[in-house]
Scaffold this active site. Sequence first.
Site, PDB file in Angstrom:
ATOM      1  N   ASP A  62      48.444  23.317  46.186  1.00  0.00           N
ATOM      2  CA  ASP A  62      48.665  22.867  44.811  1.00  0.00           C
ATOM      3  C   ASP A  62      49.790  21.836  44.810  1.00  0.00           C
ATOM      4  OD1 ASP A  62      48.125  24.341  41.740  1.00  0.00           O
ATOM      5  OD2 ASP A  62      49.684  22.818  41.980  1.00  0.00           O
ATOM      6  N   ILE A  63      49.586  20.761  44.072  1.00  0.00           N
ATOM      7  CA  ILE A  63      50.569  19.680  44.055  1.00  0.00           C
ATOM      8  C   ILE A  63      51.889  20.125  43.400  1.00  0.00           C
ATOM      9  CG2 ILE A  63      49.821  18.598  41.871  1.00  0.00           C
ATOM     10  CD1 ILE A  63      50.001  15.877  43.426  1.00  0.00           C
ATOM     11  N   HIS A 115      38.710  25.707  39.940  1.00  0.00           N
ATOM     12  CA  HIS A 115      39.597  25.909  41.087  1.00  0.00           C
ATOM     13  C   HIS A 115      40.236  27.288  40.992  1.00  0.00           C
ATOM     14  CE1 HIS A 115      41.923  23.900  37.869  1.00  0.00           C
ATOM     15  NE2 HIS A 115      42.963  24.593  38.288  1.00  0.00           N
ATOM     16  N   LEU A 116      40.205  27.985  42.112  1.00  0.00           N
ATOM     17  CA  LEU A 116      40.847  29.306  42.178  1.00  0.00           C
ATOM     18  C   LEU A 116      42.281  29.117  42.639  1.00  0.00           C
ATOM     19  CD1 LEU A 116      40.465  32.475  42.145  1.00  0.00           C
ATOM     20  CD2 LEU A 116      40.078  32.278  44.613  1.00  0.00           C
ATOM     21  N   HIS A 117      43.234  29.608  41.842  1.00  0.00           N
ATOM     22  CA  HIS A 117      44.637  29.591  42.259  1.00  0.00           C
ATOM     23  C   HIS A 117      44.895  30.776  43.164  1.00  0.00           C
ATOM     24  CE1 HIS A 117      46.444  26.436  39.714  1.00  0.00           C
ATOM     25  NE2 HIS A 117      45.485  26.746  38.854  1.00  0.00           N
TER      26      HIS A 117
HETATM   27 ZN   LIG Z   1      44.599  25.561  37.272  1.00  0.00          ZN
END
Ligand SMILES: [Zn+2]
Length: 174
Positions: free
Chosen positions: A66-67, A135-137
Amino acid sequence: MAEGQVIGEVPSASDSKSDKTSKVAAESLDSGDYDSNCLFCRIARQQETSTELLPCENEDLVCFKDIKPAAPHHYLVVPKKHIRNCNDLKREQIELVENMVTVGKTILKNNNFTDFSNMRMGFHVPPFCSISHLHLHVLAPVSQFGFLSKLVYRINSYWFITVSVIISRICKHI
Ligand SMILES: [Zn+2]
Ligand SMILES: [Zn+2]
């Protein structure tokens, strides 16, 4: 509600200017599965060289950091196919979602994190999705979450839900 919805961005047939060439071009890109304006579609096809893809043993998925990490480990697991958000998931995609979880755990393991009771995985619920591509975190360790991370990734709030909850919702809808 869900059964009446049109899936994906189908090019408008009423647009007289969309000639045969553009139609062929769209089809060769697997129309509906890919949106050239979508950042995550471009990352999945390695068109964003600034984003490094992490090893991911599933041909339908990609994984990257993740950015804006909200924890020491913060990865995103993303289907290559353009699915807008968790509300668009269908029953036949449950396996895909389960594979996303498997990949998430593998990525943690590959990065020497194995305390799975101290991780968090889930989806943001629209309109709380920053990017309109599913998107899965994958976050860990939960014990090191700061105030903001606790809020943004609070399980089963209005804005963030776990995989098991989304799967039970998919089963109820269809
Ligand atoms: Zn998200
Ligand atoms: Zn996309």
